[in-house]
Design a protein around this motif. Sequence first.
Motif, mmCIF file in Angstrom:
data_model
loop_
_atom_site.group_PDB
_atom_site.id
_atom_site.type_symbol
_atom_site.label_atom_id
_atom_site.label_comp_id
_atom_site.label_asym_id
_atom_site.label_seq_id
_atom_site.Cartn_x
_atom_site.Cartn_y
_atom_site.Cartn_z
ATOM 1 N N GLY B 28 -8.683 55.646 2.468
ATOM 2 C CA GLY B 28 -7.973 55.350 3.698
ATOM 3 C C GLY B 28 -6.860 55.584 3.893
ATOM 4 O O GLY B 28 -6.146 55.708 2.641
ATOM 5 N N GLY B 29 -6.382 55.426 4.858
ATOM 6 C CA GLY B 29 -4.763 55.501 5.283
ATOM 7 C C GLY B 29 -3.880 54.487 4.517
ATOM 8 O O GLY B 29 -4.369 53.512 4.029
ATOM 9 N N PHE B 30 -2.657 54.857 4.403
ATOM 10 C CA PHE B 30 -1.650 53.958 3.949
ATOM 11 C C PHE B 30 -1.591 52.489 4.666
ATOM 12 O O PHE B 30 -1.533 52.493 5.711
ATOM 13 C CB PHE B 30 -0.372 54.619 3.856
ATOM 14 N N GLY B 31 -1.808 51.539 3.755
ATOM 15 C CA GLY B 31 -1.877 50.072 4.291
ATOM 16 C C GLY B 31 -3.006 49.705 4.903
ATOM 17 O O GLY B 31 -3.023 48.601 5.619
ATOM 18 N N VAL B 32 -4.138 50.592 4.807
ATOM 19 C CA VAL B 32 -5.490 49.911 5.478
ATOM 20 C C VAL B 32 -6.119 48.801 4.587
ATOM 21 O O VAL B 32 -7.136 48.238 5.240
ATOM 22 C CB VAL B 32 -6.171 51.316 5.691
ATOM 23 N N GLY B 33 -5.729 48.640 3.395
ATOM 24 C CA GLY B 33 -6.143 47.689 2.759
ATOM 25 C C GLY B 33 -6.887 48.051 1.378
ATOM 26 O O GLY B 33 -7.751 47.195 0.972
ATOM 27 N N LYS B 34 -6.795 49.264 0.925
ATOM 28 C CA LYS B 34 -7.754 49.711 -0.315
ATOM 29 C C LYS B 34 -7.559 48.981 -1.458
ATOM 30 O O LYS B 34 -8.302 48.374 -1.989
ATOM 31 C CB LYS B 34 -7.355 51.275 -0.628
ATOM 32 N N THR B 35 -6.017 48.667 -1.727
ATOM 33 C CA THR B 35 -6.007 47.843 -3.032
ATOM 34 C C THR B 35 -6.463 46.476 -2.916
ATOM 35 O O THR B 35 -6.805 46.053 -3.985
ATOM 36 C CB THR B 35 -4.406 47.974 -3.132
ATOM 37 N N THR B 36 -6.253 45.856 -1.581
ATOM 38 C CA THR B 36 -6.698 44.623 -1.513
ATOM 39 C C THR B 36 -8.131 44.420 -1.480
ATOM 40 O O THR B 36 -8.550 43.579 -2.220
ATOM 41 C CB THR B 36 -6.176 44.325 0.139
ATOM 42 N N VAL B 144 -14.814 48.647 8.398
ATOM 43 C CA VAL B 144 -13.679 48.297 9.343
ATOM 44 C C VAL B 144 -12.911 46.891 8.836
ATOM 45 O O VAL B 144 -13.452 45.950 8.587
ATOM 46 C CB VAL B 144 -14.254 47.916 10.690
ATOM 47 N N ASN B 145 -11.722 47.258 8.274
ATOM 48 C CA ASN B 145 -11.124 46.117 7.795
ATOM 49 C C ASN B 145 -10.315 45.440 8.956
ATOM 50 O O ASN B 145 -9.308 46.041 9.537
ATOM 51 C CB ASN B 145 -9.781 46.666 6.679
ATOM 52 N N ARG B 146 -10.963 44.383 9.286
ATOM 53 C CA ARG B 146 -10.192 43.390 10.650
ATOM 54 C C ARG B 146 -8.956 42.737 10.251
ATOM 55 O O ARG B 146 -8.895 41.827 9.320
ATOM 56 C CB ARG B 146 -11.239 42.561 11.265
ATOM 57 N N PHE B 147 -7.898 43.334 10.845
ATOM 58 C CA PHE B 147 -6.705 42.520 10.457
ATOM 59 C C PHE B 147 -6.379 41.510 11.774
ATOM 60 O O PHE B 147 -6.829 41.544 12.741
ATOM 61 C CB PHE B 147 -5.383 43.387 10.712
ATOM 62 N N ASP B 148 -5.906 40.442 11.186
ATOM 63 C CA ASP B 148 -5.565 39.293 12.057
ATOM 64 C C ASP B 148 -4.926 39.542 13.598
ATOM 65 O O ASP B 148 -5.123 39.114 14.660
ATOM 66 C CB ASP B 148 -4.773 38.070 11.544
ATOM 67 N N ASP B 149 -3.813 40.584 13.449
ATOM 68 C CA ASP B 149 -3.184 40.885 14.405
ATOM 69 C C ASP B 149 -3.831 42.032 15.354
ATOM 70 O O ASP B 149 -3.163 42.624 16.121
ATOM 71 C CB ASP B 149 -1.777 41.234 14.043
HETATM 72 N N1 LIG Z 1 -4.236 40.292 7.987
HETATM 73 C C1 LIG Z 1 -4.819 41.090 6.945
HETATM 74 N N2 LIG Z 1 -4.030 41.728 5.984
HETATM 75 C C2 LIG Z 1 -4.643 42.386 5.171
HETATM 76 C C3 LIG Z 1 -5.607 42.690 5.252
HETATM 77 N N3 LIG Z 1 -6.133 43.662 4.149
HETATM 78 C C4 LIG Z 1 -5.025 43.963 3.566
HETATM 79 N N4 LIG Z 1 -3.714 43.271 4.527
HETATM 80 C C5 LIG Z 1 -2.506 43.540 3.919
HETATM 81 O O1 LIG Z 1 -2.099 44.624 4.337
HETATM 82 C C6 LIG Z 1 -1.168 44.978 3.559
HETATM 83 C C7 LIG Z 1 -1.482 46.521 2.791
HETATM 84 O O2 LIG Z 1 -2.808 46.465 1.997
HETATM 85 P P1 LIG Z 1 -3.001 47.233 0.916
HETATM 86 O O3 LIG Z 1 -4.241 46.912 0.197
HETATM 87 O O4 LIG Z 1 -1.825 47.408 0.037
HETATM 88 O O5 LIG Z 1 -3.263 48.661 1.516
HETATM 89 P P2 LIG Z 1 -3.479 50.385 0.964
HETATM 90 O O6 LIG Z 1 -2.375 51.012 1.124
HETATM 91 O O7 LIG Z 1 -4.529 50.798 1.601
HETATM 92 O O8 LIG Z 1 -3.794 49.989 -0.627
HETATM 93 C C8 LIG Z 1 -0.925 44.300 2.270
HETATM 94 O O9 LIG Z 1 -0.092 43.286 2.601
HETATM 95 C C9 LIG Z 1 -2.141 43.382 2.452
HETATM 96 O O10 LIG Z 1 -1.970 41.859 2.096
HETATM 97 C C10 LIG Z 1 -6.601 42.078 5.987
HETATM 98 O O11 LIG Z 1 -7.837 42.135 6.213
HETATM 99 N N5 LIG Z 1 -6.069 41.385 6.936
#
Ligand SMILES: Nc1nc2c(ncn2[C@@H]2O[C@H](COP(=O)(O)OP(=O)(O)O)[C@@H](O)[C@H]2O)c(=O)[nH]1
Lengths: 119, 204
Positions: B28-36, B144-149
């Motif tokens: 997935g793209g940068f910041g999408v939540g992969k590492t999370t 689909v990673n649903r973000f709060d905002d």
């Molecule tokens: N609100 C919210 N924040 C999230 C979620 N998943 C990831 N984040 C935040 O988004 C940011 C990027 O996530 P990260 O896992 O590092 O993305 P990656 O670049 O795909 O590895 C981090 O600050 C996470 O804490 C989510 O489901 N909801």
Amino acid sequence: MTPRRPVDTGDPDRLYTVTGGRSRVDDDSFDLVTLIVSECEPTAGMQSEHVRILELCRHPTAVVEVSAELRLPVTVVRILLGDLLATGRITARHPRAARSAELPDSALLKEVLLGLRNL
Amino acid sequence: MDSATSELPARTPLADAAETGLKIVIVGGFGVGKTTLVRSVSEIRPLNTEEVMTQAGIGVDETAGLTTKTTTTVAFDFGRISLNDRMVLYLFGAPGQERFWFLWDRLFSGTLGAVVLVDTRRMSESWYAIDRLEHHRTPFVVAVNRFDDDVSAFSLAEIRQALSLPDHVPLIDCDARVRSSGKSVLINLVDHLYELAMAREMTP
Ligand SMILES: Nc1nc2c(ncn2[C@@H]2O[C@H](COP(=O)(O)OP(=O)(O)O)[C@@H](O)[C@H]2O)c(=O)[nH]1
Ligand SMILES: [Mg+2]
């Protein structure tokens, strides 16, 4: 997570030294998730990276874990592992499906599912 | 406590009987939540490493050392799940942008399957990954990673349409931060892989 040290860009000479100038290895020899097991203890005079690998792999350790622990790119680790394998100091437990284009069979997937459900 | 905490152990040794390593890739793209996502299901704190290779990825010049300008580096992170004493599953988080795909072809051959992680605010970032996986015939699910905002609140049907996702590809909601949700994404994928394998094995 600690930020990565850019070993490749920061100090290319180090990589060159570590591998004795080699940049290529038979890429089919070690998959990212091939599990490496030490077959002996490190000995005096061994290259420090080889020592580290033998210590790490007292328990099975995936190639990618060795790479992360040594903070060396996977390519470099493959070369180092190749040395140790050639001299019988490690053994490699290869993944079942990694090299074939074949998709995994249902029996294997059932085991994976069971493992995931039990988490 | 169900949600992922930062208190995962550093790398622990595998069982001595461990013999089969398996791979699933999260793209997935940068910041999408992969590492999370990796962190929420992994038994160890996610580790990262990198691969150095030539831009072309294949046909490397034998005389070109690692120090030459033709090489490039891609970082990726991974976590681990011991499925039982013998089998261990590695989860790789990898960038999905077009310029990183040479890494995939080399490093991630032999994966069981993939999870495409989507942020509805930036859906177009998933197009390339989906195309590429289809082309490679790597089975995948879309989560689909649903973000709060995220106020758009697109339905899964709308997202399926926006991604031109065929009906046979599972599409699910998840919260990458929550362990049970991450676990259910993986189960969804492996269920899908199991169905595909059964169908294949039934065909003479
Ligand atoms: N609100 C919210 N924040 C999230 C979620 N998943 C990831 N984040 C935040 O988004 C940011 C990027 O996530 P990260 O896992 O590092 O993305 P990656 O670049 O795909 O590895 C981090 O600050 C996470 O804490 C989510 O489901 N909801
Ligand atoms: Mg990340």
